[in-house]
Write an enzyme that holds these catalytic residues in place. Structure first.
Site, PDB file in Angstrom:
ATOM      1  N   LYS A   1       1.115   4.138  -3.044  1.00 28.85           N
ATOM      2  CA  LYS A   1       0.886   5.562  -2.824  1.00 28.85           C
ATOM      3  C   LYS A   1       2.091   6.391  -3.270  1.00 28.85           C
ATOM      4  O   LYS A   1       1.927   7.528  -3.732  1.00 28.85           O
ATOM      5  CB  LYS A   1       0.540   5.825  -1.360  1.00 28.85           C
ATOM      6  CG  LYS A   1      -0.857   5.340  -0.994  1.00 28.85           C
ATOM      7  CD  LYS A   1      -1.910   6.056  -1.823  1.00 28.85           C
ATOM      8  CE  LYS A   1      -3.276   5.458  -1.736  1.00 28.85           C
ATOM      9  NZ  LYS A   1      -4.290   6.190  -2.523  1.00 28.85           N
TER      10      LYS A   1
ATOM     11  N   TYR B 167       0.841  -1.198   0.000  1.00 25.25           N
ATOM     12  CA  TYR B 167       0.000   0.000   0.000  1.00 25.25           C
ATOM     13  C   TYR B 167       0.877   1.249   0.000  1.00 25.25           C
ATOM     14  O   TYR B 167       0.631   2.186  -0.769  1.00 25.25           O
ATOM     15  CB  TYR B 167      -0.925   0.011   1.222  1.00 25.25           C
ATOM     16  CG  TYR B 167      -1.769   1.259   1.299  1.00 25.25           C
ATOM     17  CD1 TYR B 167      -2.830   1.459   0.429  1.00 25.25           C
ATOM     18  CD2 TYR B 167      -1.505   2.249   2.249  1.00 25.25           C
ATOM     19  CE1 TYR B 167      -3.608   2.616   0.485  1.00 25.25           C
ATOM     20  CE2 TYR B 167      -2.270   3.404   2.319  1.00 25.25           C
ATOM     21  CZ  TYR B 167      -3.318   3.576   1.434  1.00 25.25           C
ATOM     22  OH  TYR B 167      -4.071   4.728   1.493  1.00 25.25           O
TER      23      TYR B 167
END
Length: 319
Positions: free
Chosen positions: A199, A195
């Protein structure tokens, strides 16, 4: 220290700016930050709010809750889109293109998972959080630009929800011949930090997109909402859940930063926003370095090649 100060000492202001006569698109609007942001936008007078969701029944339930809590009906519409599917994003984008106007697009939907899976040939987090999020942004840009030219007083905005965790991971793979293919190899996919990595990739492509689109046409910015209670971290382990319990903002307070993004002025174009205001120094030093710039350009070319294969000519929207 900056993270802790932000979490405990900073309270983003309650949104008050009017959305009267505006059409607003919010992805991932059935739960969490997207849901609370949609509730604010409806409360503030928007004439049309599109709740873009993967789960339509959940979207309909969210619509009902928003209407009940705001006392405004006939404003929200539930539209289906699955960011793991190229065709779903294309179909959704074609539907958006038929709108008479679009004043703001808040791209909030994303996935955080510890489980490896592929979607459209790449690791799923990369497809959802990076490639197809950019695809969607390119599909909505024409109607945003048109609105700015044809609707008096409109200043369209395109906001991406990113995260401060982009600074908590490195990207040595940027030197590989094919960055995303390399990151998508199961043997090399560190899912416990995927994750964060997605990002970081998103920050890079949004920076490049904003550099290619004039802010006078569409203001493009990135929003860091901070650590918030939301459904995004539902797969996190016990330690992460404890940290969230102790440190996280409420979902409503975090959503204020999202609304700040789609009301921010020209100073936010291409900028990183945290706690509801522009704070480019909060971007990771690597992103701001010369190596980060080189990685950004290389990644953009790679993603552009992928998206041209999905819809030839799509990259012309990024000018």
């Amino acid at each position: 220290m900056g993270f802790l100060y932000s979490q405990f000492c900073v309270r983003p202001p309650y949104p008050e700016q009017s959305f009267a006569n505006q059409t607003v698109l919010i992805t991932g609007a059935n739960v969490g930050l997207g849901f609370e942001a949609a509730r604010h936008v409806v409360r503030l007078g928007a004439s049309r709010v599109i709740l873009a969701v993967r789960n339509v029944p959940a979207g309909e339930e969210a619509k009902q809750q928003i209407e009940t809590s705001t006392g405004r009906s006939g404003v929200c519409e539930v539209w289906e889109v699955d960011l793991a599917s190229n065709q779903s994003v294309l179909d959704f984008g074609d539907r958006i293109a038929q709108l008479p106007q679009l004043d703001a697009a808040l791209l909030n939907a994303g996935v955080a998972t510890l489980n490896y899976a592929k979607a459209e040939g790449l690791e799923r987090s990369i497809t959802v959080n990076v490639v197809n999020t950019l695809l969607l942004s390119l599909l909505v840009l024409p109607i945003l630009k048109k609105t700015g030219k044809t609707v008096p007083g409109s200043q369209p905005r395109l906001s991406f929800v990113v995260s401060e965790v982009h600074a908590w991971v490195s990207l040595p793979e940027w030197k590989a011949d094919h960055i995303l293919e390399t990151l998508s190899e199961e043997s090399k996919a560190k899912m416990n930090e995927r994750y964060r990595l997605s990002k970081l990739l998103e920050v890079l492509v949004v920076q490049e997109l904003a550099g290619r689109v004039r802010g006078s046409e569409v203001i493009i910015n990135m929003i860091n909402p901070g650590l918030c209670h939301s459904s995004l971290g539902r797969e996190a382990g016990g330690a992460a859940q404890v940290i969230r319990l102790l440190l996280a903002r409420t979902t409503e307070i975090g959503s204020r930063t999202l609304v700040a993004g789609i009301t921010a002025g020209l100073e936010s174009h291409g900028a990183y926003m945290t706690d509801g205001h522009v704070e480019n120094t909060a971007l990771s030093p690597w992103v701001r370095s010369d190596e980060g710039r080189q990685a950004r350009i290389k990644l953009w070319k790679e993603v552009a090649t992928i998206l041209e294969g999905v819809r030839p000519g799509i990259m012309q929207n990024a000018v």
